[in-house]
Scaffold this active site. Sequence first.
Site, PDB file in Angstrom:
ATOM      1  N   GLU A   1       8.237   3.008   2.163  1.00 49.80           N
ATOM      2  CA  GLU A   1       9.666   2.937   2.470  1.00 49.80           C
ATOM      3  C   GLU A   1      10.115   3.699   3.718  1.00 49.80           C
ATOM      4  O   GLU A   1      10.849   4.697   3.614  1.00 49.80           O
ATOM      5  CB  GLU A   1      10.457   3.440   1.263  1.00 49.80           C
ATOM      6  CG  GLU A   1      10.166   2.684  -0.017  1.00 49.80           C
ATOM      7  CD  GLU A   1      11.037   3.133  -1.179  1.00 49.80           C
ATOM      8  OE1 GLU A   1      11.565   4.251  -1.130  1.00 49.80           O
ATOM      9  OE2 GLU A   1      11.186   2.356  -2.119  1.00 49.80           O
TER      10      GLU A   1
ATOM     11  N   GLU B   1       7.111  -1.611  -6.442  1.00 46.30           N
ATOM     12  CA  GLU B   1       7.961  -0.773  -7.295  1.00 46.30           C
ATOM     13  C   GLU B   1       9.177  -1.555  -7.754  1.00 46.30           C
ATOM     14  O   GLU B   1       9.803  -2.256  -6.955  1.00 46.30           O
ATOM     15  CB  GLU B   1       8.496   0.456  -6.539  1.00 46.30           C
ATOM     16  CG  GLU B   1       7.531   1.555  -6.342  1.00 46.30           C
ATOM     17  CD  GLU B   1       8.137   2.735  -5.584  1.00 46.30           C
ATOM     18  OE1 GLU B   1       9.312   3.068  -5.796  1.00 46.30           O
ATOM     19  OE2 GLU B   1       7.410   3.303  -4.750  1.00 46.30           O
TER      20      GLU B   1
HETATM   21  C1  BGC Z   1      10.581   5.685  -4.235  1.00 45.32           C
HETATM   22  C2  BGC Z   1      10.181   6.482  -5.440  1.00 45.32           C
HETATM   23  C3  BGC Z   1      11.405   6.819  -6.268  1.00 45.32           C
HETATM   24  C4  BGC Z   1      12.046   5.520  -6.692  1.00 45.32           C
HETATM   25  C5  BGC Z   1      13.228   5.655  -7.628  1.00 45.32           C
HETATM   26  C6  BGC Z   1      11.617   4.633  -4.501  1.00 45.32           C
HETATM   27  O1  BGC Z   1      12.488   4.528  -3.435  1.00 45.32           O
HETATM   28  O2  BGC Z   1       9.441   5.130  -3.626  1.00 45.32           O
HETATM   29  O3  BGC Z   1       9.488   7.623  -5.023  1.00 45.32           O
HETATM   30  O4  BGC Z   1      11.122   7.634  -7.347  1.00 45.32           O
HETATM   31  O5  BGC Z   1      12.488   4.856  -5.543  1.00 45.32           O
HETATM   32  O6  BGC Z   1      14.346   6.151  -6.987  1.00 45.32           O
END
Ligand code: BGC
Length: 460
Positions: free
Chosen positions: A199, A379
């Site tokens: 990111e 994610e």
């Molecule tokens: C990040 C994580 C974070 C997640 C939840 C993502 O932007 O890669 O490290 O915990 O968001 O906010």
Amino acid sequence: YVSFIVTLFFSVYMFSLVYLILKYPETRWSWDKEREKIKLPDSFIWGTATASHQVEGGCTNNNWFKWESCKDKGGKPRIKDGQEAGDACNHWNLYKEDIELIKDLGVNHYRFSLEWSKIEPTRGSYSQSALDHYSNVIDELIKSDVVPVLTLHHFTNPIWFDDLGGFEVEDNIEIFESFSEKVFSEFSDRVKIWCTINEPAVYSVMGYFQGVFPPGRKNPQLATEVMKNLLVAHTRVYSKLKALPNGESSRIGLVKNIMQFDPYRRWNLMDWMACRISSSIYNEITLSYLNDGEISVNYPGFVSLKYTDKEAAGKTDFFGLNYYSHVHLKFKINGTDFFENKYLESDTMTDMPYAIYPEGLYRAIKLVETLDKPIIITENGIADDKDDRRELFIERYIYAMGRAIKEGSKVEGYFYWSLMDNFEWAEGYDMKFGLYSVDFKTQKRKLRRGSKAFVDLVKS
Ligand code: BGC
């Protein structure tokens, strides 16, 4: 004359509005209707993800460790209630037990990050014991039939790297390249999927525009330059790793969070302008850089940057898509900000200021597939302490992904964020993203009721 000007203004306004409304529809599905069944290929990657500083414990040599003990100008701690990552989930020592938990979920992949500050505690000298540790984790995963997926950079820098200016300085990229080459040479015999940078937009916007991540700056121009340097770091690392033994057989990709910006008032051109500027800086710079090696933004008095490297085009084997958030923007001048985030009364919120909007994941997939690279959802997850929205979240987001796949999108995998509750950066430990809850006093993990929806979907 006046009536001509008024008519012209009105026509241009209406024309622009109609164009924007048609080009950027705010997709909404009716969720009460019965949904079609979605079938995913047997080769589909199912995984869960973590990042070193958030789970390992003992990260005392990086920028976040330093940041956690800092206060802002008004004397307020940087992290909510002055919390610190400290021992986190003690994943460094409990990784074997945690791999058992991963297996119990039925997933076949685990994405985690290497803590650069532990591996290279001082510039150019590598810690054999840290390398051995990660090597053991990789072996343990493989022994358990879980494929390791490594992230090279997930928000944290060694303090010594930040002291040199971190990613603010383009020349420092080569320091990160050397680290990446070192760890790739160590692990690429066993690790076949690599995420370079997690990111770039979140790192730069939070650290250099909103000032809530280290180094706490509030400078939109600098934020954009840092983002550019991170993108350049990705493509340079990509080329370096591809040239090493195992490079050609490894899949190396950038991880990028897509954020959906929709106007709070769809009839208001100023709200649309706030969305278009935000999306172009936050989302589209990355896509155009990977597409044709071009970064070009010019918002006079706010941000202006032009960078071209035609060789960078196409340098990613997959697009790692992180998806969490959807906001409505309302135009409002406030210091360097020109908008405020709004939520609709009809929105179901997560514990983070993000609305549940599965259609947003579908739209994000459609947006990034313009790159014509395989997509892996690296994610997606919900902070939900009460655990009363997790099940719905999981079912609907995975449905949204499945619907895009059914329509032809090349999505090859899905990683739920996160394996267990962890240190959620500026929010400390208050945000509960875990499939497993963690009691931070006893380090006991427990599968949440809502997470069973994920286990069931993976199994079926
Ligand atoms: C990040 C994580 C974070 C997640 C939840 C993502 O932007 O890669 O490290 O915990 O968001 O906010």
